[in-house]
Design an enzyme around this catalytic site. Sequence first.
Site, short mmCIF file in Angstrom:
data_model
loop_
_atom_site.label_atom_id
_atom_site.label_comp_id
_atom_site.label_asym_id
_atom_site.label_seq_id
_atom_site.Cartn_x
_atom_site.Cartn_y
_atom_site.Cartn_z
CB VAL A 1 5.61 -63.75 48.76
CG1 VAL A 1 4.52 -62.70 48.60
CG2 VAL A 1 6.95 -63.20 48.26
CB CYS A 2 2.51 -67.90 50.37
SG CYS A 2 2.44 -67.96 48.57
CB THR A 3 5.23 -67.32 55.00
OG1 THR A 3 5.48 -68.62 54.45
CG2 THR A 3 5.31 -67.39 56.52
CG LEU B 1 -2.21 -67.46 53.94
CD1 LEU B 1 -1.51 -67.32 52.62
CD2 LEU B 1 -2.73 -68.87 54.15
#
Length: 209
Positions: free
Chosen positions: A44-46, A49
């Site tokens: 999810v973070c990928t 960002l």
Amino acid sequence: MALRLGDEAPNFTADTTEGKITFHEWLGGGWAVFFSHPKDYTPVCTTELGTVAKIMPELKKRGVKVIAISVDPIDAHKGWINDINETQKTTVNYPIIADPDKKVAQLYDMIHPNALDNMTVRSVFIIGPDKKVKLMLTYPASCGRNFDELLRVIDSLQLTAKHKVATPANWKSGEDCIITPAVNDEEAKKLFPGFKTVKPYLRYTSQPK
Ligand code: BEZ
């Protein structure tokens, strides 16, 4: 004590993917988004960002700088940026703070141990030109944020910083605004000619220029 709206954004020095910064110097006198993600090399973070990199033209148009943070070390950030760029078809074009000792995360109350052990949750702070906190959001690790919503809030914050209006539910830039209750009808006639009164406390005007 926990940070609250209207408080000065705490200052700190930290290493980032673009060199060491002192936060208040980095802020300068402009608007900024400061957001945390739980962990590098996570799905999810990928996507988050990468999305922020893609909306950079929209942020620049509004004069807003961006900086990210997690408790991962600088080498992890630098390696992961390659994956973000590759998988999200973009170029990460803003600094990511490395906070392995959690100094900054604690200062901004980004670690919520009952939700996520030893990692930052998905916090967002919008900081104004006066270095005061204008908005705070906290999302769990499982839910990627809606960055279009951040652009919408920035539009509202920047508009209401200049004009005596507020913005209604689901407002988008260009739509009618609400005249704040602090403005009486007499003043409203001068400031917002042709305004519409639905109830004495609910008055609409077109978006001020
Ligand atoms: C994610 O970005 O997918 C993630 C990060 C930390 C915990 C759970 C999910």
